[in-house]
Design a protein around this motif. Structure first.
Motif, PDB file in Angstrom:
ATOM      1  N   VAL A 149       0.858  -1.176   0.000  1.00  0.00           N
ATOM      2  CA  VAL A 149       0.000   0.000   0.000  1.00  0.00           C
ATOM      3  C   VAL A 149       0.896   1.228   0.000  1.00  0.00           C
ATOM      4  N   ILE A 150       0.318   2.307  -0.403  1.00  0.00           N
ATOM      5  CA  ILE A 150       1.072   3.548  -0.406  1.00  0.00           C
ATOM      6  C   ILE A 150       0.654   4.365   0.806  1.00  0.00           C
ATOM      7  N   ALA A 151       1.591   4.715   1.605  1.00  0.00           N
ATOM      8  CA  ALA A 151       1.268   5.587   2.731  1.00  0.00           C
ATOM      9  C   ALA A 151       1.264   7.032   2.244  1.00  0.00           C
ATOM     10  N   SER A 152       0.842   7.916   3.106  1.00  0.00           N
ATOM     11  CA  SER A 152       0.675   9.298   2.664  1.00  0.00           C
ATOM     12  C   SER A 152       2.008   9.937   2.291  1.00  0.00           C
ATOM     13  N   ASP A 153       3.088   9.441   2.851  1.00  0.00           N
ATOM     14  CA  ASP A 153       4.369  10.048   2.479  1.00  0.00           C
ATOM     15  C   ASP A 153       4.927   9.410   1.218  1.00  0.00           C
ATOM     16  N   GLY A 154       4.165   8.563   0.606  1.00  0.00           N
ATOM     17  CA  GLY A 154       4.606   7.976  -0.647  1.00  0.00           C
ATOM     18  C   GLY A 154       5.362   6.678  -0.452  1.00  0.00           C
ATOM     19  N   SER A 155       5.637   6.319   0.759  1.00  0.00           N
ATOM     20  CA  SER A 155       6.373   5.073   0.955  1.00  0.00           C
ATOM     21  C   SER A 155       5.407   3.895   0.831  1.00  0.00           C
ATOM     22  N   ILE A 156       5.988   2.755   0.593  1.00  0.00           N
ATOM     23  CA  ILE A 156       5.155   1.589   0.374  1.00  0.00           C
ATOM     24  C   ILE A 156       5.207   0.688   1.587  1.00  0.00           C
ATOM     25  N   GLY A 157       4.081   0.391   2.105  1.00  0.00           N
ATOM     26  CA  GLY A 157       4.044  -0.455   3.286  1.00  0.00           C
ATOM     27  C   GLY A 157       3.422  -1.791   2.966  1.00  0.00           C
ATOM     28  N   ALA A 158       3.295  -2.615   3.993  1.00  0.00           N
ATOM     29  CA  ALA A 158       2.675  -3.911   3.786  1.00  0.00           C
ATOM     30  C   ALA A 158       1.177  -3.726   3.634  1.00  0.00           C
ATOM     31  N   ALA A 159       0.580  -4.656   2.916  1.00  0.00           N
ATOM     32  CA  ALA A 159      -0.855  -4.563   2.697  1.00  0.00           C
ATOM     33  C   ALA A 159      -1.588  -4.654   4.022  1.00  0.00           C
ATOM     34  N   LYS A 160      -2.550  -3.808   4.192  1.00  0.00           N
ATOM     35  CA  LYS A 160      -3.323  -3.876   5.416  1.00  0.00           C
ATOM     36  C   LYS A 160      -4.752  -3.481   5.113  1.00  0.00           C
ATOM     37  N   LEU A 161      -5.632  -4.422   5.290  1.00  0.00           N
ATOM     38  CA  LEU A 161      -7.038  -4.095   5.141  1.00  0.00           C
ATOM     39  C   LEU A 161      -7.567  -3.669   6.503  1.00  0.00           C
ATOM     40  N   ASP A 162      -8.761  -3.105   6.499  1.00  0.00           N
ATOM     41  CA  ASP A 162      -9.314  -2.628   7.758  1.00  0.00           C
ATOM     42  C   ASP A 162      -9.730  -3.776   8.660  1.00  0.00           C
ATOM     43  N   TYR A 163     -10.187  -4.864   8.056  1.00  0.00           N
ATOM     44  CA  TYR A 163     -10.649  -6.027   8.819  1.00  0.00           C
ATOM     45  C   TYR A 163     -10.081  -7.278   8.163  1.00  0.00           C
TER      46      TYR A 163
END
Lengths: 495, 1045
Positions: free
Chosen positions: A41-55
């Motif tokens: 996923v893309i965080a607001s700073d543009g970095s890419i994080g691990a996929a995380k769904l809400d549930y």
């Protein structure tokens, strides 16, 4: 000078290019990849994080069986003894405001029977569904806003009463992408363009075009001498059936695959030659990638629509007719990783029994067996656990008979009823054999645990791992969502 | 939480308006009231209060000490004395994860320092300072706090001086100074200028949407004069294709569509196309070509019908901006749909012209911008008084002739229907008296097994009717008991003629009895209907949006309760006289054919039974109708516009957006925040002209349009949310440049062409797309314009460019739209734009939804696009045409070189030629062999299958001569153009007469079955792919062609 830029920056740039207004989930839609699969996923700073769904994601794909026109709840899943008792008398509480003029209460001409451990009352219209009653979560208290087909169809499909909003399938593929890039992520099946609303029901609205539903005809052309009548066991697949013709541009009989392979090879050589000279362009990389996918799609897409590949036993399980074909295709599609498939009954509003409720018999004959087959087949294919089946109409019908409008043509039909009707869900993620909510004594209005269509949407998104308040899209200065400013998750029905 | 995530660009300098610097008293300790009032409160007010007072987003208010300490959903906002632990400070420092405040930007370093100092000193909130904004729960008047008026986009235009820069060599125009100053500040060097070829291609596609020719490129390359590029820009701006390109850009904003989705169309056509929509589209194109000053452009679209009578004929087509907007039909919720229509108008006007999202204030005061709900209804009121109106584009006499013809036609059609119905009724009622005779025939055929033809002959019966009676009497039914006795008799063997005769007689009596009862009821019902409807004549169905107010307009008389026979008798009557109920499963869906009742005959079945005289009568009426219909063709053109309503009203506020829950009435007026003092009510008619004038007074309107033009050239805007200049929109990356451009625009007569010129002659426009890793590191999104953005062509550019290089482009301007079939040769702007079902090609290449004003287009890259390039007839057709263009070259190599010039405007490299030759050397042979393999018996099956394969073989053979076994030389002669299958010629060119009778808003009146939009699908394109054509397709599908550098 170094031109080549590392891939992640490309993606970040891709995200930037589409400007503000994209939530993190947009990433998946943009690249037409499954978010979970993309693993990023893309965080607001543009970095890419691990996929995380809400549930936790309980459901990966959805089959939506749509009985367009308005199934009568009191003649199918919501029997009311009071209707028998007070048949021919006025509904207590005075005249109701539905679409047309209505008269006295009318008992159901159909016999009901209890099915399964749950003891669900189901009418003689739906014997096959009765067999799987314990696999189904019945919601008897759904309601919507407007007693007209068009706004109500739009509400059930897009969460709004006017055309122009993205449909549920568009939101879902926007949020989660699709699991199989060689197929469209969201497919709509109907013999002819369904209902008087048509394409706005599967529109992407303001979401990217890729999220639009791909309409495909599941029409069964009657062949001379074909004995494929509803209710019979014989399933005929017409000789002219050609799965290659179902999707636009997926095939052109003028070109052979090997010719296209040579074309692509040359094109890629030329592209490479140019990018070596000018420096790699991330957009061009994406283009080259999509060429290969497109090439593979040409064979994979027709394959999955080819119901001739199914055994005779499977074909018999679904029975003959367009709805059966649509249901079987739907299961094949989700099996191949299509995110959402919607099956409409037929064009127009075929369930719209204004004049005579007996018209339901024919429609149910077409639908009962295939609907039950979807449930059985999902189980046998190992898809039951993470597939959700949703079934229903844009609204229900009145417990009273209709008398207004075209006068003399009417005999024993029912008018539109947005105040209370039945929908059902099935799949491993919901509690089978649950009977949730209730309408009043006459089956007119949802009184116990009322469920708005927005709540259905919120629950589906929840099951897919998405918080319906967070799947938003900034448009026209506002963050739009499928559930507008409403929506409650029906936690009670979640398994 | 998505709000925060959604806003990028945090690293760029943001212009945040702050309180006037004069107020900033220096030197006060951070725990004093003076410090609070001069350094803290102004920042809170301008940067935070939009969301953290009444709206209390995230549960947080920031207008009192208590509120700050209490905090929001994430906990207390301040920890007095400890800035590092205070969420407020973390969020404005952008160190609190995804919580970055204020939305859309970052405070200036000095402002952050002040707030830090204030928290450190204990976050003292002086007792004297009351909360700035009181919660307005009593419904009292919304007042806009002065700070909120300080927001950057509401300010007057500021005169700006182009800044000083170091690299004066690079600077060509003042625009460059603004750009370069910023780049130098960031330590970024712009990349080298674009090559002349790239520049010319960019400029040409940019201004006309079409690629330059090789000759144009060469001429430009040779022209070394200093004003070479200026000449190019002037030439392109003078091209009529300029308007097609930029007009289309405006049409995105104007949500231009040629139909709309009407939920319940009175004419039952599913949806309603606007046959003359193109008059508005052509007006927009012409306005751009004429360089119409922007103020006139705006006024005409909002109030073209209210302008000076002398110029009105020129401005009326512009009212399509409103008239072509969606109009919804919806019986059952009329109030909601009328409100939805007004909503569309408010939205398109405020976002389109002002960059303000006023539509957000429909249900509640705008959450972020100072726009109260009352402002929304003040504007919605303007559109409540603006109704749909069709302006005929023909003299009154012609119009009257058409109207008279239409009425005549309607009367004649009614007559025909009545004659047919009467005849049919008479026939069926007289046949009712022969029931017994037929039933005896039934008995003879079924029970006695007599030959049917013989019975017919013997008893002088109608064969078909006897057949119907046989089937009817056999079919079981539970709906009524009248057939029972007969069926019981037939079930037993040995029934007698006597019995049969008796039962037949009884049955006939029942038929006649029910028929007569029904006749009486029908008379009664006629009286009921006549009494309930005003006047004696049946009301006409409403047809246009403004006529449709109640359910009765939609379906006159449908609300009546008419009398009916008892159920059993009604079913019986239905089956005899109307339609078969099919036992227990009556299929009564609209559109599904039902079998006629036993005695009902229609159409030919009726005619052949009513005798020659009646037949001749009907034929005469029919001929007459056809003649009248012909006189109406072609139908006169008219504008789909608007006009002021006869009765001017003000709208009440719909509380929480609910049109059934009304609040106070609001006078029509302009947006409060953009007025000095109280907004003055509009007083002239609907107020549209006053609205247009008020908009044009706004510096904001100027900023919005210059930003759109800028974005059109660069891909990104200075404000990259071009329809949202509010709190939630972006802040300008180059605020001074935006001011400069707006000033330039106003000082140059609001000429858009001059603005193009000013922008294009700058160095920044002429940069290459080359990468620079250092610059990329700092500004990967290129928001500072250190290079040019490489852009994929949009839907129109791709299709038009392919047609251009294939030589098949029909360059005619204007006229009715047509479906974008593979053989349609006109520019894409002349393709049909449907809101109901957007063209598949347009949809595929990211054309925006015409349902709602679009501020920008996306560029997606999806496999389906590649499938279009690979498999569509359109692309292959253009490729084949392109191959023909080079066919006259003497050698294969020469053809390849020529093709490169045409497609890319450059010469091919040696390697490219080599690859091409290799492909073309082997391709015909391989293709031939494949086809050979696929054809099991050559010549055996003839034309079976698609036919194209056989054809393809012929072509391959003709081209490659592989049968001779010789090497299929690369130098083989190309098939001559005559041998190539020619695409169908369908260019409709300059047909000013609109084809409207078939699918106009008025369509239904011309005859039954007038379903719009359901035309026959396009004829399949006839062509056979050749190896050269496929090679051309490869070039057309390449990134070099599809992207603009």
């Amino acid at each position: 000078m170094r031109h080549r830029s590392p891939n992640p920056v490309t993606r970040r740039e891709a995200l930037r290019r589409i400007g503000n207004g994209f939530g993190m989930l947009a990433f998946a839609g943009m690249l037409n990849e499954s978010l979970a699969r993309a693993g990023a996923v893309i965080a607001s700073d543009g970095s890419i994080g691990a996929a995380k769904l809400d549930y936790p994601q309980r459901v990966k794909r959805v089959i939506f069986l749509f009985m367009n026109g308005g199934l009568s709840q009191v003649d199918s899943f919501d029997p009311k003894p009071m209707l028998d008792k007070y048949d021919g008398q006025p509904l207590p509480g005075g005249e109701i405001k539905t679409e047309r003029k209505t008269g006295a209460l009318m008992k159901s001409p159909f016999k009901f029977k209890k099915y399964g451990q749950c003891g669900m009352d189901i009418s003689e219209l739906w014997p096959h569904l009765g067999e799987v009653a314990d696999d189904i979560c019945w919601i008897r208290s759904v309601y919507t806003d407007i007693p007209n087909h068009e706004p109500a169809c739009l509400m059930l499909n897009t969460g709004a009463n006017q055309a122009g909003r993205p449909s549920m399938g568009a939101w879902i593929t926007y949020g989660l992408g699709t699991e199989n890039q060689n197929l469209p992520g969201y497919v709509v099946l109907c013999p002819d363009v369904p209902t008087t609303v048509g394409p706005p029901l599967w529109s992407n609205g303001f979401l990217p075009a890729i999220n639009q539903g791909t309409y495909i005809s599941d029409k069964v052309e009657e062949e001379p001498g074909s004995s494929g009548k509803p209710g019979s066991d014989k399933v005929t697949i017409e000789k002219s059936f050609d799965p290659k013709k179902l999707i636009s541009f997926v095939n052109n009989p003028k070109f052979s695959l090997s010719e296209q392979r040579r074309e692509l090879d040359l094109l890629q050589k030329l592209e490479k030659m140019r990018s070596e000279a000018n420096g790699a362009d991330p957009q061009v990389e994406a283009v080259i990638k999509s060429m290969e996918v497109a090439y593979r799609m040409q064979t994979e897409a027709p394959e999955v629509f080819d119901i001739r590949k199914e055994s005779e036993a499977t074909q018999k399980l679904y029975g003959p007719g367009s709805t059966a074909r649509g249901c079987l295709m739907a299961v094949r599609l989700v099996e191949k990783g299509v995110r959402m498939v919607q099956v409409y009954y037929a064009k127009g509003d075929p369930w719209d029994a204004h004049a005579d409720i007996m018209a339901h018999r024919r429609n149910a004959l077409d639908s009962d067996r295939p609907f039950a087959a979807v449930i059985k087949d999902l189980k046998s294919r190992g898809l039951w656990k993470d597939t959700l089946v949703l079934c229903g109409s844009e609204f229900g019908r009145t417990p009273v008979r209709e008398i207004g409008g075209s006068g003399e043509r009417l005999r024993n039909g029912r008018d539109h009823n947005p105040f209370g009707f039945t929908m059902w869900m099935a799949g491993g993620a919901v509690k089978g054999g649950t009977i949730y909510g209730a309408t009043d004594d006459f089956g007119f209005k949802a009184v116990e645990k009322p469920v708005h269509v927005h709540d259905i949407h919120a629950t589906i998104l929840y099951l897919m791992g998405i918080d319906h308040t967070k799947l938003t899209y900034r448009y026209s200065g506002r963050d739009f969502r499928l559930t507008d400013v409403e929506g409650n998750i029906l936690h009670d029905i979640v398994a | 939480m998505c709000f925060y995530k959604a806003l990028p660009l945090t690293s760029f300098a943001i212009l945040l308006t702050t309180a006037a610097p004069a107020l900033r008293a220096a030197g006060h300790p951070a725990n004093t009231a003076e410090f609070f009032e001069t350094k803290v409160r102004p920042v809170l007010a301008t940067a935070c209060y939009a969301c953290h007072t009444d709206s209390a987003l995230g549960g947080l208010r920031l207008d009192s000490a208590e509120a700050m300490l209490k905090g929001g959903k994430r906990g207390p906002a301040v920890v007095p004395g400890d800035p590092d632990k205070s969420l407020l400070i973390q969020s404005i420092r952008h160190t609190a994860g995804d919580l970055k405040m204020p939305m859309g930007g970052k405070l200036k370093p000095a402002e952050i320092e002040d707030l830090v100092a204030w928290v450190k000193a204990g976050a003292v909130w002086p007792k004297t300072a009351a909360a700035v904004v009181e919660a307005d729960k009593t419904g009292k008047k919304y007042t806009i706090p002065p700070e909120r008026r300080q927001f950057w986009s509401f300010q007057p235009l500021q005169k700006v001086q182009p800044p000083k820069v170091k690299d004066t060599q690079w600077v060509k125009t003042d625009i460059d100074r603004f750009i370069l100053a910023k780049l130098e500040e960031e330590g970024i060097k712009p990349v080298r200028p674009a090559s002349k070829r790239d520049l010319l291609r960019r400029a040409t596609l940019d201004l006309t949407g079409l690629p330059p020719t090789f000759e144009e490129i060469q001429a430009f390359e040779k022209d070394t004069s200093p004003d070479a590029f200026a000449k190019v820009v002037d030439r392109l701006l003078a091209s009529p294709h300029y308007g097609e390109r930029w007009g289309r850009i405006w049409l995105d904003v104007a949500r231009y569509g040629e139909d709309d989705y009407r939920s319940l169309d009175p004419m039952r056509r599913g949806y309603n196309p606007y046959p003359n929509a193109h008059l508005y589209r052509d007006w927009v194109v012409q306005a751009f070509n004429d360089d119409m000053p922007y103020d006139q452009f705006v006024k005409a679209q909002i109030a073209g019908d209210l302008l000076d009578e002398k110029i009105r004929h020129k401005t009326l087509p512009a009212t399509g901006f409103l008239g072509l907007g969606p109009w919804y039909y919806d019986n059952g919720a009329v109030e909601v749909t009328r409100a939805d229509e007004r909503h569309d108008r408010v939205d398109v006007i405020t976002r389109g012209f002002l960059g303000l999202t006023v539509a957000c204030a429909r249900c509640h005061d705008h959450k972020y911008d100072p726009i109260p709900t009352t402002d929304y209804y003040a504007l919605a009121g303007v559109f409540a008084n603006t109704v749909y109106h069709e302006y005929p584009q023909v003299p009154k006499s012609v119009l009257n002739r058409f109207k008279a013809l239409e009425e005549e036609l309607e009367r004649k059609q009614k007559l025909l229907r009545e004659v047919q119905n009467n005849l049919s009724l008479q026939l069926s009622q007289s046949l009712a008296f022969e029931t017994a005779k037929y039933l005896e025939g039934v008995w003879e055929v079924v029970a006695q097994k007599k030959d049917m033809a013989a019975v017919v002959e013997d008893k002088r019966l109608d064969y078909e009717l006897l057949d119907r009676w046989i089937k009817y009497m056999e079919r079981p039914t539970t709906l009524y008991p009248y057939k029972k006795a007969w069926q019981e008799m037939m079930a037993k063997p040995g029934s007698t003629a006597q019995q049969a005769k008796k039962l037949a007689q009884q049955f006939q009596e029942k038929v006649v009895e029910v028929m007569l009862a029904k006749n009486e009821l029908s008379e009664e019902n006629e009286i009921i209907t006549a009494k309930s409807l005003p006047g004696t004549k049946k009301k006409k169905r409403a047809n246009k949006p403004n006529e449709f107010i109640t359910n009765d307009d939609f379906c006159p008389g449908c609300g009546l309760q008419l009398k009916n026979l008892p159920e059993e008798e009604m079913s019986f009557y239905t089956e005899i006289f109307q339609r078969e109920l099919n036992g227990e499963d009556p299929i009564v869906q609209p559109g599904v054919r039902t079998k006629p009742g036993v005695l009902l005959f229609r159409g030919w079945g009726l005619e052949k039974r009513v005798g020659a005289e009646a037949q001749a009568q009907m034929a005469a009426i029919r001929n007459d109708i056809t003649a009248t219909q012909k006189k109406l063709q072609p139908y006169y053109p008219y504008i789909h516009g608007v006009k002021d309503a006869d009765q001017i009203i003000n709208l009440p506020v719909s509380l929480r957006g609910d049109p059934y829950n009304l609040g106070e009435e609001v006078p029509r007026h302009f947006l409060s925040v953009l007025c000095k003092g109280e907004p003055q009510p509009f007083s002239k008619g609907s107020g549209r002209l006053e609205l247009a004038e008020a908009i044009l007074q706004q510096p904001l309107a100027m900023r919005v349009i210059v930003n759109r033009i800028w974005k059109g050239h660069f891909g990104t805007g200075i404000v990259d949310s071009p329809s949202n200049f509010g709190m939630t929109g972006e802040r300008p990356t180059h605020p001074e440049l935006l001011e400069y451009l707006a000033n330039f625009f106003v000082n140059n007569g609001m000429s858009i062409k001059k603005l193009h010129r000013e922008i294009m002659l700058s160095s920044v426009y002429q940069l290459s797309t080359e990468n620079n890793p250092q610059a990329f590191e700092k500004d990967s999104g290129n928001r500072l314009y250190w290079r040019a953005n490489s852009k994929r062509m949009d839907a129109e550019q791709i299709r038009d460019s392919m047609l251009a290089v294939s030589g098949r482009l029909d360059r005619a301007l204007g006229g009715p739209s047509e479906p974008l079939t593979p053989t349609y040769r006109r520019r894409t702007i002349y393709g049909k734009v449907s809101r109901y079902k957007l063209d598949e090609y347009l949809q595929l290449f990211d054309f925006p939804s015409p349902n709602i004003s679009a501020e920008k287009r996306f560029t997606t890259t999806v496999p389906l696009q590649r499938l279009f390039l690979m498999n569509s007839d359109f692309v292959q057709l253009q490729a084949e045409e392109l191959a023909k263009r080079v066919a006259t070259e003497p050698t294969a190599e020469a053809r390849i070189r020529k093709m490169y010039q045409i497609v890319y405007g450059r010469n091919a490299t040696e390697n490219e030629v080599k690859l091409g030759l290799e492909y073309l050397r082997t391709e015909p042979m391989l293709a031939y062999e494949e086809r050979k393999k696929k054809q099991p018996e050559p010549g055996g099956k003839g034309r079976a299958g698609s036919g194209s394969e056989a054809q393809g073989e012929k072509m391959a053979a003709a081209g490659a001569k592989p049968a001779e076994g010789a090497k299929p030389a690369a130098d083989m002669p190309m098939p001559m153009p005559e041998e190539m299958p020619m695409p169908d010629k369908t260019g409709s060119l300059n047909n000013p007469a609109p084809e409207m009778a078939a699918d106009g808003m008025m369509a239904g009146v011309f005859g039954p079955g007038g379903r719009g939009g359901n035309r026959q699908g396009p004829a399949p394109a006839k062509y056979d792919p050749t190896p050269w054509g496929r090679y051309a397709k490869i070039l057309l599908s390449s990134s070099e062609f599809l992207f603009i550098n």
